[in-house]
Design a protein around this motif. Structure first.
Motif, PDB file in Angstrom:
ATOM      1  N   CYS A  15       0.835  -1.213   0.000  1.00  0.00           N
ATOM      2  CA  CYS A  15       0.000   0.000   0.000  1.00  0.00           C
ATOM      3  C   CYS A  15       0.866   1.257   0.000  1.00  0.00           C
ATOM      4  CB  CYS A  15      -0.912   0.001   1.226  1.00  0.00           C
ATOM      5  SG  CYS A  15      -2.260  -1.184   1.153  1.00  0.00           S
ATOM      6  N   VAL A  16       1.933   1.243   0.778  1.00  0.00           N
ATOM      7  CA  VAL A  16       2.838   2.395   0.820  1.00  0.00           C
ATOM      8  C   VAL A  16       3.487   2.619  -0.544  1.00  0.00           C
ATOM      9  CG1 VAL A  16       4.977   3.303   1.827  1.00  0.00           C
ATOM     10  CG2 VAL A  16       3.275   2.209   3.285  1.00  0.00           C
ATOM     11  N   ILE A  17       3.941   1.534  -1.159  1.00  0.00           N
ATOM     12  CA  ILE A  17       4.553   1.637  -2.497  1.00  0.00           C
ATOM     13  C   ILE A  17       3.538   2.155  -3.512  1.00  0.00           C
ATOM     14  CG2 ILE A  17       5.572   0.330  -4.398  1.00  0.00           C
ATOM     15  CD1 ILE A  17       6.780  -1.548  -2.302  1.00  0.00           C
ATOM     16  N   ALA A  18       2.288   1.665  -3.430  1.00  0.00           N
ATOM     17  CA  ALA A  18       1.243   2.106  -4.355  1.00  0.00           C
ATOM     18  C   ALA A  18       0.949   3.589  -4.189  1.00  0.00           C
ATOM     19  CB  ALA A  18      -0.028   1.289  -4.140  1.00  0.00           C
ATOM     20  N   ILE A  20       3.045   5.899  -3.036  1.00  0.00           N
ATOM     21  CA  ILE A  20       4.203   6.647  -3.547  1.00  0.00           C
ATOM     22  C   ILE A  20       4.165   6.715  -5.069  1.00  0.00           C
ATOM     23  CG2 ILE A  20       6.726   6.656  -3.746  1.00  0.00           C
ATOM     24  CD1 ILE A  20       6.817   5.406  -0.941  1.00  0.00           C
ATOM     25  N   VAL A  21       3.882   5.585  -5.716  1.00  0.00           N
ATOM     26  CA  VAL A  21       3.808   5.557  -7.178  1.00  0.00           C
ATOM     27  C   VAL A  21       2.680   6.457  -7.675  1.00  0.00           C
ATOM     28  CG1 VAL A  21       3.329   4.088  -9.182  1.00  0.00           C
ATOM     29  CG2 VAL A  21       4.842   3.277  -7.374  1.00  0.00           C
ATOM     30  N   ALA A  22       1.522   6.416  -6.984  1.00  0.00           N
ATOM     31  CA  ALA A  22       0.388   7.263  -7.383  1.00  0.00           C
ATOM     32  C   ALA A  22       0.744   8.741  -7.260  1.00  0.00           C
ATOM     33  CB  ALA A  22      -0.829   6.941  -6.513  1.00  0.00           C
ATOM     34  N   ILE A  23       1.445   9.108  -6.194  1.00  0.00           N
ATOM     35  CA  ILE A  23       1.853  10.507  -6.014  1.00  0.00           C
ATOM     36  C   ILE A  23       2.803  10.938  -7.130  1.00  0.00           C
ATOM     37  CG2 ILE A  23       3.176  12.076  -4.519  1.00  0.00           C
ATOM     38  CD1 ILE A  23       2.029  10.551  -2.134  1.00  0.00           C
ATOM     39  N   LEU A  24       3.749  10.074  -7.475  1.00  0.00           N
ATOM     40  CA  LEU A  24       4.704  10.402  -8.537  1.00  0.00           C
ATOM     41  C   LEU A  24       4.000  10.617  -9.876  1.00  0.00           C
ATOM     42  CD1 LEU A  24       7.639   7.934  -7.699  1.00  0.00           C
ATOM     43  CD2 LEU A  24       7.605  10.414  -7.385  1.00  0.00           C
ATOM     44  N   PHE A  25       2.988   9.791 -10.163  1.00  0.00           N
ATOM     45  CA  PHE A  25       2.287   9.906 -11.443  1.00  0.00           C
ATOM     46  C   PHE A  25       1.286  11.056 -11.449  1.00  0.00           C
ATOM     47  CE2 PHE A  25       3.897   5.641 -12.207  1.00  0.00           C
ATOM     48  CZ  PHE A  25       4.133   5.664 -13.566  1.00  0.00           C
ATOM     49  N   LEU A  26       0.673  11.349 -10.302  1.00  0.00           N
ATOM     50  CA  LEU A  26      -0.360  12.382 -10.246  1.00  0.00           C
ATOM     51  C   LEU A  26       0.201  13.777 -10.001  1.00  0.00           C
ATOM     52  CD1 LEU A  26      -3.130  10.545  -8.189  1.00  0.00           C
ATOM     53  CD2 LEU A  26      -3.064  10.946 -10.649  1.00  0.00           C
ATOM     54  N   PHE A  27       1.441  13.876  -9.508  1.00  0.00           N
ATOM     55  CA  PHE A  27       1.995  15.198  -9.208  1.00  0.00           C
ATOM     56  C   PHE A  27       2.084  16.100 -10.445  1.00  0.00           C
ATOM     57  CE2 PHE A  27       5.495  18.212  -8.608  1.00  0.00           C
ATOM     58  CZ  PHE A  27       5.037  18.877  -7.475  1.00  0.00           C
ATOM     59  N   PRO A  28       2.521  15.593 -11.615  1.00  0.00           N
ATOM     60  CA  PRO A  28       2.523  16.475 -12.800  1.00  0.00           C
ATOM     61  C   PRO A  28       1.155  17.048 -13.126  1.00  0.00           C
ATOM     62  CG  PRO A  28       3.817  14.510 -13.224  1.00  0.00           C
ATOM     63  CD  PRO A  28       3.121  14.282 -11.930  1.00  0.00           C
ATOM     64  N   ILE A  29       0.099  16.243 -12.951  1.00  0.00           N
ATOM     65  CA  ILE A  29      -1.254  16.745 -13.212  1.00  0.00           C
ATOM     66  C   ILE A  29      -1.612  17.828 -12.200  1.00  0.00           C
ATOM     67  CG2 ILE A  29      -3.695  16.105 -13.317  1.00  0.00           C
ATOM     68  CD1 ILE A  29      -2.820  13.342 -14.235  1.00  0.00           C
ATOM     69  N   TYR A  30      -1.273  17.580 -10.927  1.00  0.00           N
ATOM     70  CA  TYR A  30      -1.534  18.597  -9.905  1.00  0.00           C
ATOM     71  C   TYR A  30      -0.765  19.876 -10.211  1.00  0.00           C
ATOM     72  CZ  TYR A  30      -0.844  21.211  -5.610  1.00  0.00           C
ATOM     73  OH  TYR A  30      -0.758  22.232  -4.698  1.00  0.00           O
ATOM     74  N   TRP A  31       0.485  19.737 -10.660  1.00  0.00           N
ATOM     75  CA  TRP A  31       1.308  20.911 -10.941  1.00  0.00           C
ATOM     76  C   TRP A  31       0.732  21.731 -12.097  1.00  0.00           C
ATOM     77  CZ3 TRP A  31       4.629  23.357  -8.119  1.00  0.00           C
ATOM     78  CH2 TRP A  31       5.493  24.298  -8.694  1.00  0.00           C
ATOM     79  N   ILE A  32       0.229  21.046 -13.109  1.00  0.00           N
ATOM     80  CA  ILE A  32      -0.413  21.741 -14.230  1.00  0.00           C
ATOM     81  C   ILE A  32      -1.612  22.545 -13.742  1.00  0.00           C
ATOM     82  CG2 ILE A  32      -1.779  21.379 -16.332  1.00  0.00           C
ATOM     83  CD1 ILE A  32       0.028  19.026 -16.991  1.00  0.00           C
ATOM     84  N   LEU A  33      -2.465  21.903 -12.929  1.00  0.00           N
ATOM     85  CA  LEU A  33      -3.657  22.588 -12.431  1.00  0.00           C
ATOM     86  C   LEU A  33      -3.290  23.740 -11.501  1.00  0.00           C
ATOM     87  CD1 LEU A  33      -5.951  19.500 -11.714  1.00  0.00           C
ATOM     88  CD2 LEU A  33      -6.179  21.144 -13.563  1.00  0.00           C
ATOM     89  N   ALA A  34      -2.303  23.524 -10.621  1.00  0.00           N
ATOM     90  CA  ALA A  34      -1.908  24.590  -9.692  1.00  0.00           C
ATOM     91  C   ALA A  34      -1.330  25.792 -10.436  1.00  0.00           C
ATOM     92  CB  ALA A  34      -0.889  24.044  -8.685  1.00  0.00           C
ATOM     93  N   MET A  35      -0.476  25.529 -11.418  1.00  0.00           N
ATOM     94  CA  MET A  35       0.127  26.619 -12.192  1.00  0.00           C
ATOM     95  C   MET A  35      -0.911  27.377 -13.013  1.00  0.00           C
ATOM     96  SD  MET A  35       3.427  27.289 -12.035  1.00  0.00           S
ATOM     97  CE  MET A  35       3.821  27.923 -13.658  1.00  0.00           C
ATOM     98  N   SER A  36      -1.965  26.678 -13.448  1.00  0.00           N
ATOM     99  CA  SER A  36      -2.965  27.334 -14.290  1.00  0.00           C
ATOM    100  C   SER A  36      -3.797  28.353 -13.533  1.00  0.00           C
ATOM    101  CB  SER A  36      -3.887  26.280 -14.915  1.00  0.00           C
ATOM    102  OG  SER A  36      -4.702  25.662 -13.924  1.00  0.00           O
ATOM    103  N   PHE A  37      -3.766  28.304 -12.198  1.00  0.00           N
ATOM    104  CA  PHE A  37      -4.538  29.256 -11.387  1.00  0.00           C
ATOM    105  C   PHE A  37      -3.647  30.307 -10.718  1.00  0.00           C
ATOM    106  CE2 PHE A  37      -7.292  25.419 -11.296  1.00  0.00           C
ATOM    107  CZ  PHE A  37      -8.390  25.964 -11.931  1.00  0.00           C
ATOM    108  N   LYS A  38      -2.396  30.398 -11.150  1.00  0.00           N
ATOM    109  CA  LYS A  38      -1.479  31.393 -10.588  1.00  0.00           C
ATOM    110  C   LYS A  38      -1.452  32.646 -11.457  1.00  0.00           C
ATOM    111  CE  LYS A  38       1.706  28.140  -8.328  1.00  0.00           C
ATOM    112  NZ  LYS A  38       3.118  27.669  -8.253  1.00  0.00           N
TER     113      LYS A  38
END
Length: 284
Positions: free
Chosen positions: A20-23, A25-43
């Motif tokens: 579960c911990v590995i899953a 971590i992997v999910a965070i690594l894959f989803l962080f670029p999407i979060y970064w795109i959304l966060a930057m789009s509202f700056k």
């Protein structure tokens, strides 16, 4: 004996916790670029160009999104993307589903060769097909139209549909065909009334994947749409880069608009997509 069971259960719990911990971590690594795109789009411009990196918008603004939707070129590109994705999806389904039905329900001579050919065509890169397709479409006067890139995209989607849906059609009991004939259904009526509902999961899967193939296309749309006003969203994202700098917040808003349909489709239809891909891979 009870001690061995306790040791086994504790090891299993520890293994599950580690997985579960590995899953996560992997999910965070894959989803962080999407979060970064959304966060930057509202700056704001000041925050996106600031020296200090902020991981969420301190000055929340919709200005990058508004600029995109107020841009006539963006709206034209959005319309082009929707038209190309929808048309390529329709062409893929019209040719792919009947082909998969025929390959799955009837003993077609040379079907193994056909399947091997379909698999090989999926391995070919798009760059290898550009030149011959360009020459063919030029003679057919399809350059600068929605039909040109849609046909090219469908040429890659049809083999995927056949390979995915053939096991589905093959797994449907023949007794359903016999019952449909007794009830007076012809071949076409039986196909639409019996077969398609029976493999609904697989159909939803190929519909989504074929639509996303057209939505995400860049190579075919850039090559065959020689008119700039016919190009889709994927081909026009460069416009925010100029000699005066790059508008990162506008680019991220543009990218978020491009990615959101993909995310929404997978969020709401993930059980069909995952189930369809895995079931189609093992049903024979």
């Amino acid at each position: 004996m009870a001690g061995k069971v306790k040791i086994t259960s504790s090891k299993e719990k520890r293994r599950n916790l580690i997985n579960c911990v590995i899953a996560v971590i992997v999910a965070i690594l894959f989803l962080f670029p999407i979060y970064w795109i959304l966060a930057m789009s509202f700056k704001s411009d000041a925050e996106s160009f600031g020296k200090l990196v902020t991981y969420y918008p301190h000055n929340f603004t919709l200005e990058p999104w508004i600029k995109n939707f107020q841009d006539a070129e963006f709206l034209s590109s959005l319309k082009n993307s929707i038209c190309i994705a929808f048309l390529s999806m329709v062409i893929s389904l019209v040719f792919g589903i009947p082909a998969a039905y025929g390959m799955g329900r009837y003993k077609v001579p040379g079907r193994k060769v056909f399947l091997l050919t379909f698999l090989v065509t999926q391995m070919l890169p798009a760059s290898l097909m550009l030149t011959p397709m360009y020459l063919i479409f030029n003679k057919l006067h399809l350059l600068g139209t929605y039909l040109g890139p849609s046909l090219a995209i469908a040429s890659g989607s049809v083999p995927f549909i056949v390979v995915t849906l053939r096991p589905y059609f093959k797994s449907v009991p023949t007794s359903l065909d016999d019952a449909a004939r007794i009830d007076g259904c012809g071949v076409f009526r039986s196909f639409f009334k019996i077969m398609i509902p029976a493999i609904k999961t697989g159909v939803i899967t190929v519909v989504v994947i074929s639509f996303l193939g057209g939505w995400n296309d860049l190579a075919y749309s850039m090559t065959f749409n020689v008119k700039p006003d016919m190009r889709p969203l994927t081909a026009n994202i460069y416009k925010f880069q100029s000699k005066y700098g790059t508008k990162w917040n506008c680019i991220m808003a543009y990218g978020a608009i491009l990615v959101l349909p993909v995310i929404l489709l997978f969020v709401f239809l993930q059980k069909y997509i995952v189930g369809g891909l895995t079931a189609g891979a093992v049903k024979e």
